[in-house]
Design a protein around this motif. Structure first.
Motif, short mmCIF file in Angstrom:
data_model
loop_
_atom_site.label_atom_id
_atom_site.label_comp_id
_atom_site.label_asym_id
_atom_site.label_seq_id
_atom_site.Cartn_x
_atom_site.Cartn_y
_atom_site.Cartn_z
N ALA A 128 10.45 4.85 -0.41
CA ALA A 128 9.02 4.71 -0.10
C ALA A 128 8.31 6.05 -0.30
O ALA A 128 7.19 6.10 -0.82
CB ALA A 128 8.83 4.23 1.33
N HIS B 182 3.53 6.63 7.71
CA HIS B 182 4.37 6.30 6.55
C HIS B 182 5.67 5.66 7.04
O HIS B 182 6.21 6.09 8.05
CB HIS B 182 4.67 7.59 5.75
CG HIS B 182 5.20 7.33 4.39
ND1 HIS B 182 6.54 7.14 4.16
CD2 HIS B 182 4.59 7.21 3.19
CE1 HIS B 182 6.71 6.92 2.85
NE2 HIS B 182 5.54 6.96 2.25
N PRO B 183 6.19 4.64 6.31
CA PRO B 183 7.40 3.99 6.81
C PRO B 183 8.66 4.86 6.71
O PRO B 183 9.66 4.57 7.38
CB PRO B 183 7.54 2.75 5.92
CG PRO B 183 6.79 3.10 4.67
CD PRO B 183 5.68 3.99 5.10
N GLY B 184 8.64 5.91 5.87
CA GLY B 184 9.83 6.75 5.70
C GLY B 184 10.81 6.13 4.74
O GLY B 184 10.62 5.03 4.23
N GLY B 185 11.90 6.89 4.48
CA GLY B 185 12.87 6.45 3.48
C GLY B 185 12.54 7.08 2.15
O GLY B 185 11.36 7.18 1.79
N SER B 186 13.59 7.50 1.41
CA SER B 186 13.33 8.21 0.16
C SER B 186 12.61 7.33 -0.85
O SER B 186 11.74 7.79 -1.58
CB SER B 186 14.63 8.75 -0.43
OG SER B 186 15.46 7.70 -0.87
N ALA C 246 8.23 12.80 4.04
CA ALA C 246 9.13 12.03 4.92
C ALA C 246 10.56 12.56 4.88
O ALA C 246 11.50 11.83 5.20
CB ALA C 246 9.09 10.56 4.53
N THR D 257 5.24 6.68 -2.94
CA THR D 257 3.93 7.20 -2.52
C THR D 257 3.50 8.36 -3.43
O THR D 257 2.38 8.37 -3.95
CB THR D 257 3.99 7.70 -1.06
OG1 THR D 257 4.34 6.60 -0.22
CG2 THR D 257 2.68 8.30 -0.61
N ARG E 154 0.85 -1.19 0.00
CA ARG E 154 0.00 0.00 0.00
C ARG E 154 0.88 1.24 0.00
O ARG E 154 1.58 1.50 0.99
CB ARG E 154 -0.88 0.02 1.24
CG ARG E 154 -1.99 -1.00 1.17
CD ARG E 154 -2.80 -0.96 2.42
NE ARG E 154 -4.11 -1.57 2.19
CZ ARG E 154 -4.92 -1.94 3.15
NH1 ARG E 154 -4.61 -1.72 4.39
NH2 ARG E 154 -6.07 -2.49 2.87
N PRO E 155 0.83 2.05 -1.06
CA PRO E 155 1.69 3.24 -1.12
C PRO E 155 1.22 4.35 -0.17
O PRO E 155 1.99 5.23 0.17
CB PRO E 155 1.60 3.68 -2.57
CG PRO E 155 0.29 3.14 -3.05
CD PRO E 155 0.06 1.87 -2.29
#
Lengths: 175, 269
Positions: A125, A119-123, A160, A129, A88-89
């Motif tokens: 991800a 949001h999981p974070g990280g560029s 993020a 999104t 799931r984005p």
């Protein structure tokens, strides 16, 4: 005195009921709600992240609405619901609060705080999104050139920490 | 800046003698002030000979100053590993080790955008870096994904951008052709050097609109050291020894780029 009181109360109740009825009639929608049978369905392509990090198209049937905003809302809500890739984005807890079409090629999507807080974070991800959202809106709705993302009604710096969200995102650059 | 109080700044420009015209322009999106000086002076005014300031001289391409940018910080933890260690701590440890190595082995001047656990907005980082007149700008991060599937390191470069067609003046974030080309070279060399030292997969060069690279006046890259959302990558990323290896790998990459410039392997401007 007792009878008088009862008669008064009854009259007041009748008046109140009449008033409520009149107000409800006044507030009744001028246009009937969209007739789902008549308006039918249309197919949109959702852009969902695949396990390798790339975006995949997944067709989905949505109920067509009266306005562009209705269809955009349904497509984005389908994106939030996720698809067969299992990724799931947009966090499932996210609510799409508002959709606004400026009539000049820009769609504004106002999301609930969950799009950021869950949001999981990280560029990688974060970019996935944004690309999922912008591609889903930009590719399915010709004439949409830019997508502006707000959170709880506010312009935010980033989702993020990696991509500037202060301005609208250009569909050509993100699809 | 002549006077400053919260919300206000007074700027004084002393120009001249100038032959042409000067215009101060305010522009939105992104908000900026432009000082436009016309190139053509009136015919009857001879142009005075200016001694160019040292900063304004076209410097030969060499790497003397490196700015390292440990991602996130302060109230922004970045990705949080399963063990609870935040990305901001890992990026700082890696940057400190890279700085040490570059100073010792290469004798370079190395500046960090932050040396403590402090918050810096992404869009402020290039400006902080530019004050040091860097020859290389490296932003250091750990990656994240929606599930544990993805892993590996990568080097990000700014998405190629076109100059603002509506304005003849360059907009903030538009990079010189030379910086763009050197950025590609720097990214390739960094990937190669990291690949030789790191036991995790190479995800290659990735182009995106990285906010902290916008406006950097130097070749600028966004290094992702691995995925904190992947168990195998994360177990290494939280290990101080692996953080030191990452720092050395990045330093060696910058060193190899420096040698490539010095030896003329990279096209001259």
């Amino acid at each position: 005195v007792n009878r008088l009181w009862i008669a008064g109360a009854a009259a007041a109740a009748v008046l109140l009921a009449g008033l409520i009825f009149a107000l409800r009639r006044e507030n009744a929608p001028i246009v009937d709600p969209p007739d789902l049978e008549v308006r039918g369905t249309r197919t949109v392509d959702l852009f969902l992240p695949a396990p390798d990090g790339e975006l995949e198209r997944e067709p989905r049937e949505i109920v067509g609405g009266e306005h562009l905003e209705d269809d955009v809302r349904r497509a984005v809500e389908e994106l939030i619901a996720g698809g067969s890739t299992g990724i799931r984005p947009v966090p499932a807890s996210t609510r799409l609060i508002n959709v606004f079409d400026d009539g000049a090629g820009e769609i504004t999507l106002n999301f609930s705080e969950h799009i950021r807080s869950d949001h999981p974070g990280g560029s990688e991800a974060e970019i996935a999104t944004l690309r999922s959202i912008v591609s889903t809106v930009g590719v399915n709705f010709p004439g949409v050139d830019r997508v502006r993302i707000l959170i709880e009604g506010d312009v935010v710096n980033t989702l993020a920490g990696h991509t500037d969200l202060r301005g609208p995102l250009d569909v050509q650059e993100y699809r | 800046v002549a006077a400053q109080e919260p919300g206000f700044a007074e700027l004084t420009f002393r120009l001249g003698p100038l032959g042409g015209t000067v215009e101060l322009l305010a522009r939105a999106a992104p908000p900026r002030l432009l000082l436009a000086v016309s190139e053509t002076p009136p015919d009857d005014v001879p142009l005075p000979a200016f001694e160019r300031s040292p900063e304004a001289r076209v410097t030969p391409r060499a790497v003397r100053v490196v700015v390292l940018d440990p991602g996130h910080g302060g109230s922004d933890p970045g990705v949080i590993s399963a063990s609870g260690l935040p990305e901001k701590d890992i990026t700082l440890a890696v940057a400190l080790r890279a700085k040490e190595r570059l100073e010792e082995a290469q004798g370079l001047r190395v500046v960090l955008t932050r040396e403590q656990d402090t918050f810096l907005a992404p869009e402020a980082r290039a400006e902080i870096a530019n004050r040091e007149r860097p020859d290389v700008f490296v932003s250091i991060h750990c990656n994240g994904w929606f599930d544990p599937g993805l892993r590996g390191f990568s080097v990000g470069v700014p998405r190629s951008e076109e100059p603002d067609a509506a304005s003849e003046l360059p907009r903030w974030g538009t990079r010189t052709v030379r910086d763009r080309r050197d950025t590609e070279t720097l990214a390739e060399i960094l990937l190669r050097e990291m690949g030789e030292r790191l036991p995790i997969p190479d995800r290659g060069v990735r182009a995106a609109a990285y906010a902290e690279l916008e406006g950097a006046a130097a070749p600028a890259v966004h290094v992702e050291c691995g995925f904190l959302s992947n168990r195998e990558d994360a177990s290494r990323l939280v290990d101080p020894e692996f953080q030191a290896t990452l720092g050395v790998a990045i330093a060696e990459g910058v060193g190899a780029y420096r040698h490539a410039l010095a030896s003329g392997e990279v096209d001259s401007p």
